[in-house]
Design a protein around this motif. Structure first.
Motif, PDB file in Angstrom:
ATOM      1  N   GLN A  75     -12.087 -16.487  32.882  1.00 54.18           N
ATOM      2  CA  GLN A  75     -12.124 -16.200  34.316  1.00 54.18           C
ATOM      3  C   GLN A  75     -13.042 -17.191  35.022  1.00 54.18           C
ATOM      4  O   GLN A  75     -14.004 -17.698  34.443  1.00 54.18           O
ATOM      5  CB  GLN A  75     -12.642 -14.773  34.572  1.00 54.18           C
ATOM      6  CG  GLN A  75     -11.827 -13.669  33.920  1.00 54.18           C
ATOM      7  CD  GLN A  75     -12.472 -12.312  34.082  1.00 54.18           C
ATOM      8  OE1 GLN A  75     -13.362 -12.124  34.916  1.00 54.18           O
ATOM      9  NE2 GLN A  75     -12.039 -11.351  33.279  1.00 54.18           N
TER      10      GLN A  75
ATOM     11  N   LEU B  64     -10.441  -7.879  39.072  1.00 51.29           N
ATOM     12  CA  LEU B  64     -11.438  -8.920  38.860  1.00 51.29           C
ATOM     13  C   LEU B  64     -12.597  -8.783  39.841  1.00 51.29           C
ATOM     14  O   LEU B  64     -12.539  -7.976  40.769  1.00 51.29           O
ATOM     15  CB  LEU B  64     -10.782 -10.300  38.983  1.00 51.29           C
ATOM     16  CG  LEU B  64      -9.625 -10.556  38.009  1.00 51.29           C
ATOM     17  CD1 LEU B  64      -9.004 -11.936  38.256  1.00 51.29           C
ATOM     18  CD2 LEU B  64     -10.083 -10.444  36.552  1.00 51.29           C
TER      19      LEU B  64
ATOM     20  N   ALA C 110      -8.144 -15.391  36.898  1.00 48.15           N
ATOM     21  CA  ALA C 110      -8.097 -15.438  35.440  1.00 48.15           C
ATOM     22  C   ALA C 110      -6.918 -16.284  35.002  1.00 48.15           C
ATOM     23  O   ALA C 110      -5.956 -16.490  35.758  1.00 48.15           O
ATOM     24  CB  ALA C 110      -7.978 -14.020  34.876  1.00 48.15           C
TER      25      ALA C 110
ATOM     26  N   GLU D 187     -16.703 -15.524  32.016  1.00 47.87           N
ATOM     27  CA  GLU D 187     -16.512 -15.744  33.458  1.00 47.87           C
ATOM     28  C   GLU D 187     -17.510 -16.769  33.968  1.00 47.87           C
ATOM     29  O   GLU D 187     -18.722 -16.588  33.844  1.00 47.87           O
ATOM     30  CB  GLU D 187     -16.697 -14.421  34.206  1.00 47.87           C
ATOM     31  CG  GLU D 187     -16.585 -14.531  35.715  1.00 47.87           C
ATOM     32  CD  GLU D 187     -16.907 -13.216  36.421  1.00 47.87           C
ATOM     33  OE1 GLU D 187     -16.790 -13.170  37.663  1.00 47.87           O
ATOM     34  OE2 GLU D 187     -17.310 -12.252  35.723  1.00 47.87           O
TER      35      GLU D 187
ATOM     36  N   THR E 278     -12.047 -14.695  42.623  1.00 45.63           N
ATOM     37  CA  THR E 278     -12.076 -14.698  41.160  1.00 45.63           C
ATOM     38  C   THR E 278     -10.638 -14.776  40.654  1.00 45.63           C
ATOM     39  O   THR E 278      -9.759 -14.066  41.143  1.00 45.63           O
ATOM     40  CB  THR E 278     -12.733 -13.428  40.599  1.00 45.63           C
ATOM     41  OG1 THR E 278     -14.079 -13.336  41.055  1.00 45.63           O
ATOM     42  CG2 THR E 278     -12.726 -13.438  39.069  1.00 45.63           C
TER      43      THR E 278
END
Length: 522
Positions: free
Chosen positions: A76, A59, A66, A151, A64
């Protein structure tokens, strides 16, 4: 980070999770990592169906993470989704675990037909109240289609990316590394841009079409919601079509003139309107736009999603949008110093000099809000006198970092290296051209009716307002209109609600005649 009240609420929300959800947190070192680990751990501890797994998952960064079920969901988060984005995280968890999404079934099918792999990046500010709508929509897209990943990126923690991409406004949405949408983004904008890029998404679906509707309301603001509720209370078959429920109200932070409600906010009022709608059997088509309406005894409403709705009557309640200045440098610099939402984009100008164009209530309110964040605010008003309420003017005049310049016209917005650097304005008394160095321009000069789709449908004024009579009738039988899109004076929430109710009652009267005409024809 999370108090006992929040944690207890989370226990209730997660009690019926159908699938286990794991926070997969990227390994590595970061100054905010410990805070994020604590944040995620507290959430994971509220349910046996939640877990935290720290591992190298490829990632973006050590802050970060997920969401995974038995597969990678494609959702994410880069940063700590607190503030306005906390709901985005909780909703993503619930949706991933099997909770039904509120997206319309046809829209879900359309998203599912995207057969190319795409990746979205959504740059947000935790103080932005519009950003969660975009984040939540894209999270649902990812959960609906394994070809989509998305994201959320907290711009405050990824300043290098903000600088690299010259981002000065949120939300900023990137698709596969290219700017897809920025500034004031609606979910309907995302849907329509996807349709433009991938037109095969709108192929006819297998879902049955709606039966003939008694009333179709177009617009989800105060007028539209009132019209839909009043119509449903009459026992009519009602569909509401809206780009977003709440409409322009969601952009208003302080509401103190809705009689019997001393104080509320736009997002709170929009939530209450949604809850009220849910009390009735109203079909809601959100995040889509009306492309056209065919006239006739039975009206056909054609949507951007490819659907067609047939209806005996139609109520236009599409409201209005921010008016643009129309000067050089405005459109070119949207998201790079030109903005329309001080609540969303104000934090990007902390410690900088900005201008607010417009001396009405919205302009002076924006100046007051910005004064607590930026170095200085200069208000430019076209007329010799401010149009705002006196109580707001007095508040603005008390602030040392607010300057008000009246009787001036904006000539041009200038940029240096892709970012706003100054504004040129004309003194209307002397015609002298002046320039002021600044970093941002917030445009607050009123509204434009959202009536483009009805241009050849009903009579309008030269300003695009739908012409109505005292019963909200338009020039076309069976088509009614209400709220800010019409010629009714005084664009206020409470007035729009009343007009929506009136339009519904007028439509009900029309339907009585409609049924009689059908009987005669038979």
């Amino acid at each position: 980070m999370l108090n006992d009240d929040i944690l207890n609420a989370l226990k209730t929300y997660t009690a019926n999770m159908q699938n286990k959800v794991t926070f997969v947190l990227q390994t590595g070192e970061h100054s905010k990592r410990a805070e994020l680990v604590d944040f995620l751990s507290q959430i994971a501890n509220v349910s046996d169906n939640l877990a935290l797994d720290e591992r190298d998952a490829g990632l973006r960064s050590p802050i970060t993470f997920a969401l995974e079920t038995d597969v990678n969901t494609g959702v994410q988060f880069s940063g700590i989704p607190s503030g306005h984005e906390f709901n985005s995280l909780i909703l993503a968890i619930l949706w991933a675990s099997g909770t039904a999404m509120k997206l319309d079934a046809n829209l879900q099918s359309m998203i599912g037909r995207l057969d190319e792999k795409v990746h979205f990046e959504v740059f947000i500010s935790l103080s932005c109240h519009n950003c969660p709508d975009v984040v939540q929509a894209l999270n649902q897209f990812a959960l609906l289609n394994p070809n989509i990943t998305t994201e959320m990126i907290d711009g405050g923690l990824f300043q290098n990316l903000i600088d690299e991409r010259d981002i000065q406004g949120v939300p900023s949405v990137y698709l596969d590394g290219e700017l897809f949408a920025n500034g004031k983004v609606e979910v309907a904008d995302l849907v329509n841009k996807l349709i433009e890029k991938f037109p095969a998404m709108t192929q006819a679906s297998d879902e049955p079409q709606l039966p003939l509707q008694d009333v179709t309301v177009i617009g989800g603001g105060p007028a539209g919601v009132a019209a839909a509720i009043y119509s449903a209370r009459k026992g009519l078959a009602v569909t509401l079509v809206a780009e977003r429920l709440g409409g322009q109200v969601k952009d208003t932070m302080g509401i103190e003139n809705l009689i019997s409600v001393p104080k509320t906010t736009g997002p709170e009022l929009a939530g209450n309107m949604q809850a009220h709608l849910d009390d009735y059997e109203i079909t809601i088509k959100e995040h889509v736009r009306v492309k056209s309406i065919d006239k006739g005894h039975v009206k056909t409403i054609r949507l951007s999603s490819g659907e067609a709705i047939t209806s005996k009557s139609v109520i236009l309640a599409t409201g209005a949008r921010w008016r643009e200045l129309g000067v050089p440098g405005e459109k070119e610099n949207i998201g790079n110093g030109v903005a329309y939402c001080p609540h969303c984009d104000g934090p990007f100008f902390k410690g900088k000099d900005v201008a607010v164009i417009g001396g009405g209530n919205s302009g002076i309110e924006a100046a007051i809000d910005l004064a607590g964040i930026v170095k200085s605010v200069t208000v430019f008003e076209f007329l010799p006198q401010l149009k705002a309420d006196q109580v707001l003017i007095e508040q603005a005049e008390k602030r040392d970092n607010i300057t008000i310049i009246k009787n001036v016209a904006t000539k041009q917005i200038n940029a240096t290296d892709g970012k706003v650097s100054s504004i040129e304005y004309i003194d209307r008394a002397t015609e002298e051209v002046n320039s002021l160095d600044l970093a941002g321009v917030f445009v607050q000069i009123g509204l434009v009716p959202n009536s483009q789709f009805a241009k050849n449908l009903v009579d309008m004024t030269q300003y695009g307002e739908v012409i109505i009579d005292e019963k909200c009738n338009t020039s076309e039988p069976g088509i009614f209109a209400c709220g800010d899109v019409t010629t009714v004076p005084y664009k206020q929430i409470v007035i729009a609600m009343g007009e929506g109710s009136k339009a519904s009652l007028a439509a009900f009267e029309y339907l009585m005649t409609y049924e009689t005409a059908e009987d005669i024809a038979a």
